[in-house]
Design an enzyme around this catalytic site. Structure first.
Site, PDB file in Angstrom:
ATOM      1  CE  LYS A  42      -3.144  -1.929   2.315  1.00 36.00           C
ATOM      2  NZ  LYS A  42      -3.701  -2.514   4.071  1.00 36.00           N
ATOM      3  N   GLY A  43       2.230   1.414   0.204  1.00 41.04           N
ATOM      4  CA  GLY A  43       3.727   2.336   0.897  1.00 41.04           C
ATOM      5  C   GLY A  43       2.540   3.519  -0.318  1.00 41.04           C
ATOM      6  CD  GLU A  98       8.048  -0.587  -2.191  1.00 40.87           C
ATOM      7  OE1 GLU A  98       7.447   0.076  -1.913  1.00 40.87           O
ATOM      8  OE2 GLU A  98       8.362  -2.056  -1.648  1.00 40.87           O
ATOM      9  CG  ASP A  99       7.191   2.565   0.889  1.00 41.44           C
ATOM     10  OD1 ASP A  99       7.208   2.036   0.585  1.00 41.44           O
ATOM     11  OD2 ASP A  99       6.102   2.452   1.789  1.00 41.44           O
ATOM     12  CG  ASP A 102      14.116  -0.019   5.979  1.00 39.34           C
ATOM     13  OD1 ASP A 102      15.585  -0.239   6.744  1.00 39.34           O
ATOM     14  OD2 ASP A 102      13.333  -1.449   6.772  1.00 39.34           O
ATOM     15  CE  LYS A 131      14.285   3.578   6.780  1.00 44.36           C
ATOM     16  NZ  LYS A 131      13.602   2.622   7.788  1.00 44.36           N
ATOM     17  CG  PHE A 152       9.114   3.832  11.956  1.00 45.19           C
ATOM     18  CD1 PHE A 152       9.172   2.798  10.891  1.00 45.19           C
ATOM     19  CD2 PHE A 152       8.082   4.083  12.460  1.00 45.19           C
ATOM     20  CE1 PHE A 152       8.258   1.967  10.134  1.00 45.19           C
ATOM     21  CE2 PHE A 152       7.091   3.548  11.015  1.00 45.19           C
ATOM     22  CZ  PHE A 152       6.743   2.549  11.035  1.00 45.19           C
ATOM     23  CG  ASP A 159       1.658   1.532   7.412  1.00 42.50           C
ATOM     24  OD1 ASP A 159       2.725   1.625   7.174  1.00 42.50           O
ATOM     25  OD2 ASP A 159       1.151   0.395   8.489  1.00 42.50           O
ATOM     26  NE  ARG A 165      -1.056   2.261   4.386  1.00 47.74           N
ATOM     27  CZ  ARG A 165      -0.478   1.006   4.447  1.00 47.74           C
ATOM     28  NH1 ARG A 165       0.561   1.682   3.987  1.00 47.74           N
ATOM     29  NH2 ARG A 165       0.081  -0.074   5.339  1.00 47.74           N
TER      30      ARG A 165
HETATM   31  P1  IMP Z   1      12.804  -3.845   2.425  1.00 42.79           P
HETATM   32  O1  IMP Z   1      11.551  -4.658   2.627  1.00 42.79           O
HETATM   33  O2  IMP Z   1      13.985  -3.576   3.960  1.00 42.79           O
HETATM   34  O3  IMP Z   1      13.749  -2.812   1.950  1.00 42.79           O
HETATM   35  O4  IMP Z   1      11.064  -2.848   3.143  1.00 42.79           O
HETATM   36  C1  IMP Z   1      10.091  -2.373   1.658  1.00 42.79           C
HETATM   37  C2  IMP Z   1       9.395  -2.030   2.881  1.00 42.79           C
HETATM   38  O5  IMP Z   1       8.751  -1.898   4.114  1.00 42.79           O
HETATM   39  C3  IMP Z   1       8.726  -0.911   2.363  1.00 42.79           C
HETATM   40  O6  IMP Z   1       8.110  -0.829   1.276  1.00 42.79           O
HETATM   41  C4  IMP Z   1       7.791  -0.219   3.279  1.00 42.79           C
HETATM   42  O7  IMP Z   1       6.551  -0.638   2.920  1.00 42.79           O
HETATM   43  C5  IMP Z   1       8.093  -1.021   4.833  1.00 42.79           C
HETATM   44  N1  IMP Z   1       8.849   0.626   5.144  1.00 42.79           N
HETATM   45  C6  IMP Z   1      10.196   0.206   5.514  1.00 42.79           C
HETATM   46  N2  IMP Z   1      10.617   1.374   6.008  1.00 42.79           N
HETATM   47  C7  IMP Z   1       9.370   1.608   6.823  1.00 42.79           C
HETATM   48  C8  IMP Z   1       9.277   3.186   7.644  1.00 42.79           C
HETATM   49  O8  IMP Z   1      10.608   4.389   7.686  1.00 42.79           O
HETATM   50  N3  IMP Z   1       8.474   3.585   7.497  1.00 42.79           N
HETATM   51  C9  IMP Z   1       7.407   2.648   7.751  1.00 42.79           C
HETATM   52  N4  IMP Z   1       6.974   1.522   6.699  1.00 42.79           N
HETATM   53  C10 IMP Z   1       8.544   1.494   6.196  1.00 42.79           C
HETATM   54 MG    MG Z   2       6.135  -0.522   0.740  1.00 41.01          MG
END
Ligand code: IMP
Ligand code: MG
Length: 179
Positions: A42-43, A98-99, A102, A131, A152, A159, A165
Site C-alpha cells: 500500500k505504501g 515503491e515508497d 529499506d 534508506k 522510522f 504507515d 498514510r
Molecule cells: P525492505 O524490504 O526492507 O526494503 O522494506 C520495504 C518496505 O518496508 C517498504 O515498502 C515499506 O512499506 C516498509 N518500510 C520500510 N521502512 C519503513 C519506514 O521507515 N516507515 C514505514 N514503512 C517502512
Molecule cells: Mg512499500
C-alpha cells in the site's frame, strides 16, 4: 504515538517538487515509449499516483500488493506477495514504484520476480525514499527521491500500524515514542 510529536522531514512542497524532477528525468529517458507503472501497495500509493500525473508518455498503471512489515516498526525479513497478478509484461517497459527501499528485500524480490516471469524491454526501479544504511541486499533503485537516515518514517503512504498514510508530508518520531 502522539502525532503532535512528529517531526517534519520532507514537506508536501519538497515532496511534490522532487517528484516533478524525477518525472522529468523519466520523460527524457522513455521519450514517447509506453510504460507500465507498477505501484507496490500500500505504501507507494501516494507517490505513484502523483508521479504518473507528471509523466508525458503513454502510461498503464498496475497495482500489486506486498507486505513485509509485522504491523509495527519492524520488518519481518520475509516478503509476502499478497496479490501479484500482472498482465503480460514481455517486451514492455516496466517501472516499479515503491515508497522506500529499506533492507532491499522487497526490491530484490520484485526484480527477481520480473526476471523469472517476463522478458521485459526494460525494468526500472523507482523509490521515493532510499534508506541506504539499512540495506542487506545489493539492490539499488534506478531512481530515488531522497536518501534518508535509519529512522522510522511516517506519512505520504508510509504507515505506522496502518495509520498516517494520509499525511501530505513525511515525518519521523523518536523510537521511544513508538513503544
Ligand atoms: P525492505 O524490504 O526492507 O526494503 O522494506 C520495504 C518496505 O518496508 C517498504 O515498502 C515499506 O512499506 C516498509 N518500510 C520500510 N521502512 C519503513 C519506514 O521507515 N516507515 C514505514 N514503512 C517502512
Ligand atoms: Mg512499500
Amino acid at each position: 504515538m502522539d502525532i503532535n510529536n512528529l517531526k517534519v522531514l520532507f514537506t508536501e512542497e519538497q515532496i511534490q517538487t522532487r517528484i516533478k524532477e524525477l518525472a522529468n528525468e523519466m520523460n527524457k529517458f522513455y521519450g514517447n515509449e509506453e510504460v507500465y507503472a507498477v505501484c507496490v501497495l500500500k505504501g507507494a500509493v501516494m507517490f505513484a499516483t502523483d508521479l504518473v500525473k507528471s509523466l508525458s508518455m503513454p502510461v498503464k498503471m498496475e497495482f500489486i500488493r506486498l507486505s513485509s512489515y509485522n504491523g509495527g516498526t519492524t520488518t519481518s525479513g520475509k516478503v509476502n506477495a499478497v496479490d501479484i497478478s500482472l498482465p503480460d509484461l514481455n517486451e514492455k517497459n516496466v517501472l516499479i514504484i515503491e515508497d522506500i527501499v529499506d533492507t532491499g528485500l522487497t526490491a530484490k524480490f520484485l526484480l527477481d520476480f520480473m526476471n523469472c516471469n517476463f522478458h521485459t524491454k526494460s525494468t526500472k526501479f523507482c523509490s521515493l525514499l532510499d534508506k541506504k544504511v539499512a540495506r542487506v541486499t545489493d539492490v539499488e533503485p534506478d531512481y530515488y527521491g531522497f536518501e534518508v537516515d535509519d529512522k522510522f518514517l511516517i506519512g505520504y503512504g508510509l504507515d505506522y500500524d496502518g495509520y498516517y498514510r494520509n499525511l501530505t508530508y513525511i515525518g519521523y518520531t523518536d523510537k521511544s515514542e513508538l513503544e
